[in-house]
Design a protein around this motif. Structure first.
Motif, PDB file in Angstrom:
ATOM      1  N   ARG A  73      -6.483   8.644  -6.992  1.00  0.00           N
ATOM      2  CA  ARG A  73      -5.182   8.741  -7.913  1.00  0.00           C
ATOM      3  C   ARG A  73      -4.207   9.541  -7.729  1.00  0.00           C
ATOM      4  O   ARG A  73      -3.002   9.233  -7.654  1.00  0.00           O
ATOM      5  CB  ARG A  73      -6.011   9.201  -9.546  1.00  0.00           C
ATOM      6  N   THR A  74      -4.273  10.571  -6.772  1.00  0.00           N
ATOM      7  CA  THR A  74      -3.346  11.644  -6.466  1.00  0.00           C
ATOM      8  C   THR A  74      -2.759  11.363  -5.083  1.00  0.00           C
ATOM      9  O   THR A  74      -1.842  11.972  -4.662  1.00  0.00           O
ATOM     10  CB  THR A  74      -3.705  12.979  -6.674  1.00  0.00           C
ATOM     11  N   ALA A  75      -3.269  10.562  -4.382  1.00  0.00           N
ATOM     12  CA  ALA A  75      -2.829  10.200  -3.164  1.00  0.00           C
ATOM     13  C   ALA A  75      -2.961  11.637  -2.107  1.00  0.00           C
ATOM     14  O   ALA A  75      -1.887  11.687  -1.467  1.00  0.00           O
ATOM     15  CB  ALA A  75      -1.669   9.406  -3.088  1.00  0.00           C
ATOM     16  N   VAL A  76      -4.048  12.308  -2.155  1.00  0.00           N
ATOM     17  CA  VAL A  76      -4.177  13.469  -1.225  1.00  0.00           C
ATOM     18  C   VAL A  76      -5.275  13.505  -0.243  1.00  0.00           C
ATOM     19  O   VAL A  76      -5.575  14.631   0.336  1.00  0.00           O
ATOM     20  CB  VAL A  76      -4.523  14.701  -2.119  1.00  0.00           C
ATOM     21  N   ARG A  77      -5.672  12.307   0.173  1.00  0.00           N
ATOM     22  CA  ARG A  77      -6.782  12.219   0.929  1.00  0.00           C
ATOM     23  C   ARG A  77      -6.135  12.567   2.431  1.00  0.00           C
ATOM     24  O   ARG A  77      -5.017  12.218   2.618  1.00  0.00           O
ATOM     25  CB  ARG A  77      -7.239  10.818   1.210  1.00  0.00           C
ATOM     26  N   ARG A  78      -7.380  13.328   3.367  1.00  0.00           N
ATOM     27  CA  ARG A  78      -6.468  13.654   4.524  1.00  0.00           C
ATOM     28  C   ARG A  78      -7.416  13.397   5.891  1.00  0.00           C
ATOM     29  O   ARG A  78      -7.227  13.408   7.053  1.00  0.00           O
ATOM     30  CB  ARG A  78      -6.315  15.097   4.868  1.00  0.00           C
ATOM     31  N   PHE A  79      -8.620  12.954   5.395  1.00  0.00           N
ATOM     32  CA  PHE A  79      -9.754  12.681   6.340  1.00  0.00           C
ATOM     33  C   PHE A  79     -10.270  11.546   6.037  1.00  0.00           C
ATOM     34  O   PHE A  79     -10.401  10.893   5.191  1.00  0.00           O
ATOM     35  CB  PHE A  79     -10.960  13.765   6.405  1.00  0.00           C
ATOM     36  N   CYS A  80     -10.826  10.789   7.274  1.00  0.00           N
ATOM     37  CA  CYS A  80     -11.381   9.294   7.286  1.00  0.00           C
ATOM     38  C   CYS A  80     -12.742   9.419   6.623  1.00  0.00           C
ATOM     39  O   CYS A  80     -13.366   8.383   5.995  1.00  0.00           O
ATOM     40  CB  CYS A  80     -11.246   8.682   8.601  1.00  0.00           C
ATOM     41  N   SER A  81     -13.522  10.362   6.616  1.00  0.00           N
ATOM     42  CA  SER A  81     -14.994  10.472   6.198  1.00  0.00           C
ATOM     43  C   SER A  81     -15.376  11.961   5.729  1.00  0.00           C
ATOM     44  O   SER A  81     -14.800  12.796   6.139  1.00  0.00           O
ATOM     45  CB  SER A  81     -15.710   9.815   7.218  1.00  0.00           C
ATOM     46  N   PHE A  82     -16.467  12.122   5.132  1.00  0.00           N
ATOM     47  CA  PHE A  82     -16.879  13.308   4.858  1.00  0.00           C
ATOM     48  C   PHE A  82     -17.341  13.974   6.061  1.00  0.00           C
ATOM     49  O   PHE A  82     -17.492  15.399   5.924  1.00  0.00           O
ATOM     50  CB  PHE A  82     -18.044  13.234   3.928  1.00  0.00           C
ATOM     51  N   ALA A  83     -17.873  13.379   7.127  1.00  0.00           N
ATOM     52  CA  ALA A  83     -18.145  14.254   8.360  1.00  0.00           C
ATOM     53  C   ALA A  83     -17.077  14.970   8.877  1.00  0.00           C
ATOM     54  O   ALA A  83     -17.192  15.971   9.433  1.00  0.00           O
ATOM     55  CB  ALA A  83     -18.966  12.925   9.304  1.00  0.00           C
ATOM     56  N   CYS A  84     -15.827  14.202   8.952  1.00  0.00           N
ATOM     57  CA  CYS A  84     -14.694  14.613   9.842  1.00  0.00           C
ATOM     58  C   CYS A  84     -14.072  16.008   8.893  1.00  0.00           C
ATOM     59  O   CYS A  84     -13.899  16.920   9.300  1.00  0.00           O
ATOM     60  CB  CYS A  84     -13.652  13.822   9.899  1.00  0.00           C
ATOM     61  N   ARG A  85     -14.162  15.788   7.567  1.00  0.00           N
ATOM     62  CA  ARG A  85     -13.938  16.955   6.543  1.00  0.00           C
ATOM     63  C   ARG A  85     -14.889  18.044   6.784  1.00  0.00           C
ATOM     64  O   ARG A  85     -14.193  19.186   6.970  1.00  0.00           O
ATOM     65  CB  ARG A  85     -13.991  16.420   5.103  1.00  0.00           C
ATOM     66  N   LEU A 109       0.524  -1.216  -0.128  1.00  0.00           N
ATOM     67  CA  LEU A 109       0.016   0.118  -0.070  1.00  0.00           C
ATOM     68  C   LEU A 109       0.838   1.286   0.022  1.00  0.00           C
ATOM     69  O   LEU A 109       0.256   2.493  -0.274  1.00  0.00           O
ATOM     70  CB  LEU A 109      -1.016   0.064   1.334  1.00  0.00           C
ATOM     71  N   GLY A 110       2.235   1.016   0.275  1.00  0.00           N
ATOM     72  CA  GLY A 110       2.842   2.260   0.405  1.00  0.00           C
ATOM     73  C   GLY A 110       2.555   3.359   1.131  1.00  0.00           C
ATOM     74  O   GLY A 110       2.273   3.230   2.370  1.00  0.00           O
ATOM     75  N   GLY A 111       2.213   4.643   0.696  1.00  0.00           N
ATOM     76  CA  GLY A 111       1.996   5.856   1.522  1.00  0.00           C
ATOM     77  C   GLY A 111       0.328   6.011   1.417  1.00  0.00           C
ATOM     78  O   GLY A 111      -0.114   6.898   1.731  1.00  0.00           O
ATOM     79  N   ARG A 112      -0.463   4.868   1.230  1.00  0.00           N
ATOM     80  CA  ARG A 112      -1.823   5.052   1.187  1.00  0.00           C
ATOM     81  C   ARG A 112      -2.602   4.781   2.312  1.00  0.00           C
ATOM     82  O   ARG A 112      -3.805   5.049   2.282  1.00  0.00           O
ATOM     83  CB  ARG A 112      -2.349   4.034  -0.033  1.00  0.00           C
ATOM     84  N   LEU A 113      -2.097   4.320   3.503  1.00  0.00           N
ATOM     85  CA  LEU A 113      -2.751   4.432   4.783  1.00  0.00           C
ATOM     86  C   LEU A 113      -2.383   5.694   5.462  1.00  0.00           C
ATOM     87  O   LEU A 113      -1.128   6.293   5.506  1.00  0.00           O
ATOM     88  CB  LEU A 113      -2.121   3.159   5.301  1.00  0.00           C
ATOM     89  N   GLY A 114      -3.105   6.228   6.078  1.00  0.00           N
ATOM     90  CA  GLY A 114      -2.894   7.475   6.922  1.00  0.00           C
ATOM     91  C   GLY A 114      -3.828   7.586   8.021  1.00  0.00           C
ATOM     92  O   GLY A 114      -4.971   6.731   8.069  1.00  0.00           O
ATOM     93  N   LEU A 115      -3.747   8.491   9.007  1.00  0.00           N
ATOM     94  CA  LEU A 115      -4.598   8.694  10.139  1.00  0.00           C
ATOM     95  C   LEU A 115      -5.431  10.105   9.746  1.00  0.00           C
ATOM     96  O   LEU A 115      -5.089  10.944   9.210  1.00  0.00           O
ATOM     97  CB  LEU A 115      -3.764   8.768  11.304  1.00  0.00           C
ATOM     98  N   CYS A 116      -6.618  10.003  10.123  1.00  0.00           N
ATOM     99  CA  CYS A 116      -7.575  11.227  10.034  1.00  0.00           C
ATOM    100  C   CYS A 116      -7.053  12.367  10.683  1.00  0.00           C
ATOM    101  O   CYS A 116      -6.335  12.364  11.713  1.00  0.00           O
ATOM    102  CB  CYS A 116      -8.822  10.863  10.521  1.00  0.00           C
ATOM    103  N   ARG A 117      -6.918  13.887   9.818  1.00  0.00           N
ATOM    104  CA  ARG A 117      -6.218  14.699  10.670  1.00  0.00           C
ATOM    105  C   ARG A 117      -7.127  15.628  11.476  1.00  0.00           C
ATOM    106  O   ARG A 117      -6.749  16.606  12.138  1.00  0.00           O
ATOM    107  CB  ARG A 117      -6.078  15.588   9.213  1.00  0.00           C
TER     108      ARG A 117
END
Length: 56
Positions: free
Chosen positions: A30-42, A9-17
């Protein structure tokens, strides 16, 4: 087995900000820029930023 799956998975796993959220996510974008676990957190972060800007 799990170790090899995680390494693929490389850098594809992350913790919610969000500070109060402890969830992990897998970024499938595609660009690996996700920062939040869900739309609710975002949404929670965006609303807080909006309110902060309004009160300045």
């Amino acid at each position: 087995m799990i170790g090899s799956a995680v390494s693929n998975l490389g850098g594809r796993l992350g913790l919610c900000r969000v500070g109060s959220c402890d969830r992990m996510y897998m970024d499938a974008s595609r660009t690996a820029v996700r920062r939040f676990c869900s739309f609710a957190c975002r949404s929670r972060i965006k609303v807080a930023a909006f309110r902060r800007r309004r009160h300045e």
